[in-house]
Scaffold this motif. Sequence first.
Motif, mmCIF file in Angstrom:
data_model
loop_
_atom_site.group_PDB
_atom_site.id
_atom_site.type_symbol
_atom_site.label_atom_id
_atom_site.label_comp_id
_atom_site.label_asym_id
_atom_site.label_seq_id
_atom_site.Cartn_x
_atom_site.Cartn_y
_atom_site.Cartn_z
ATOM 1 N N THR A 133 0.865 -1.176 0.000
ATOM 2 C CA THR A 133 0.000 0.000 0.000
ATOM 3 C C THR A 133 0.907 1.234 0.000
ATOM 4 O O THR A 133 2.017 1.194 0.521
ATOM 5 C CB THR A 133 -0.921 0.011 1.241
ATOM 6 O OG1 THR A 133 -0.137 -0.230 2.390
ATOM 7 C CG2 THR A 133 -2.000 -1.052 1.122
ATOM 8 N N GLU A 135 1.919 3.828 1.571
ATOM 9 C CA GLU A 135 1.972 4.544 2.847
ATOM 10 C C GLU A 135 2.721 5.871 2.709
ATOM 11 O O GLU A 135 3.877 5.889 2.282
ATOM 12 C CB GLU A 135 2.709 3.694 3.889
ATOM 13 C CG GLU A 135 2.185 2.276 4.032
ATOM 14 C CD GLU A 135 1.087 2.147 5.076
ATOM 15 O OE1 GLU A 135 1.114 2.941 6.032
ATOM 16 O OE2 GLU A 135 0.216 1.284 4.916
ATOM 17 N N GLY A 136 2.027 6.933 3.015
ATOM 18 C CA GLY A 136 2.683 8.246 3.039
ATOM 19 C C GLY A 136 3.052 8.799 1.681
ATOM 20 O O GLY A 136 3.771 9.792 1.577
ATOM 21 N N MET A 137 2.587 8.166 0.620
ATOM 22 C CA MET A 137 2.972 8.636 -0.713
ATOM 23 C C MET A 137 1.913 9.541 -1.329
ATOM 24 O O MET A 137 2.189 10.232 -2.317
ATOM 25 C CB MET A 137 3.230 7.455 -1.651
ATOM 26 C CG MET A 137 4.550 6.754 -1.368
ATOM 27 S SD MET A 137 4.754 5.270 -2.370
ATOM 28 C CE MET A 137 4.696 5.934 -4.026
ATOM 29 N N GLY A 138 0.700 9.494 -0.793
ATOM 30 C CA GLY A 138 -0.370 10.327 -1.339
ATOM 31 C C GLY A 138 -0.806 9.901 -2.725
ATOM 32 O O GLY A 138 -1.243 10.726 -3.525
ATOM 33 N N THR A 139 -0.659 8.612 -3.036
ATOM 34 C CA THR A 139 -1.034 8.138 -4.380
ATOM 35 C C THR A 139 -2.179 7.125 -4.296
ATOM 36 O O THR A 139 -2.220 6.169 -5.076
ATOM 37 C CB THR A 139 0.173 7.484 -5.095
ATOM 38 O OG1 THR A 139 0.681 6.421 -4.262
ATOM 39 C CG2 THR A 139 1.266 8.473 -5.366
ATOM 40 N N ASP A 140 -3.108 7.352 -3.347
ATOM 41 C CA ASP A 140 -4.201 6.393 -3.151
ATOM 42 C C ASP A 140 -5.117 6.247 -4.364
ATOM 43 O O ASP A 140 -5.827 5.264 -4.480
ATOM 44 C CB ASP A 140 -5.052 6.794 -1.924
ATOM 45 C CG ASP A 140 -4.346 6.417 -0.628
ATOM 46 O OD1 ASP A 140 -3.143 6.045 -0.693
ATOM 47 O OD2 ASP A 140 -4.973 6.495 0.437
#
Length: 166
Positions: A133, A135-140
């Motif tokens: 997932t 995490e913390g990448m802002g690419t959801d």
Amino acid sequence: MKIGYGWDSHEFKRGIPLKIGGMTLPHPKGLGGHSDGDVLLHALTDALLGAVAAPDIGTLFSPSDPRWKGADSALFLAEALKRIDRAGYAVVNVDSTLILAAPKIGPHATSIRTCVAELLGIPSDCVGLKAKTPEGMGTDNAAIAHAVVLLEKKTAKRGAIRKTKR
Ligand SMILES: [Zn+2]
């Protein structure tokens, strides 16, 4: 031997089927793109093309070419396989990582690996697939795929064996 690496990403869009590794997965959103948006097959195609220093997927299958609108990405993979065969190489194994918030890949991982193995013509234990997932990448709202491939030269030895058998 030769190594190849590929990377791809596509944005999730509502109302289109989600294709990953040649499989259609149940999910309310699919991956937008000029073709079917199969992020994993695109990364694998670029890895194969890169291994034999062939032009990349965007050059061979231009997103502005109407022929590839909604195209099955297995076609791109097949062209890459043709090119490595012509260059005198065969696929040994591939490894890949998917980065996406949803859906969970775990329940589909075995089917995806089997499907990719069939498309590549190699055993499924030669297809690695991990899912993470972002995490913390802002690419959801995107799916990202990384892939590496190992190729080996089709040996003269194998040819020699075939000759002896004949
Ligand atoms: Zn793509």
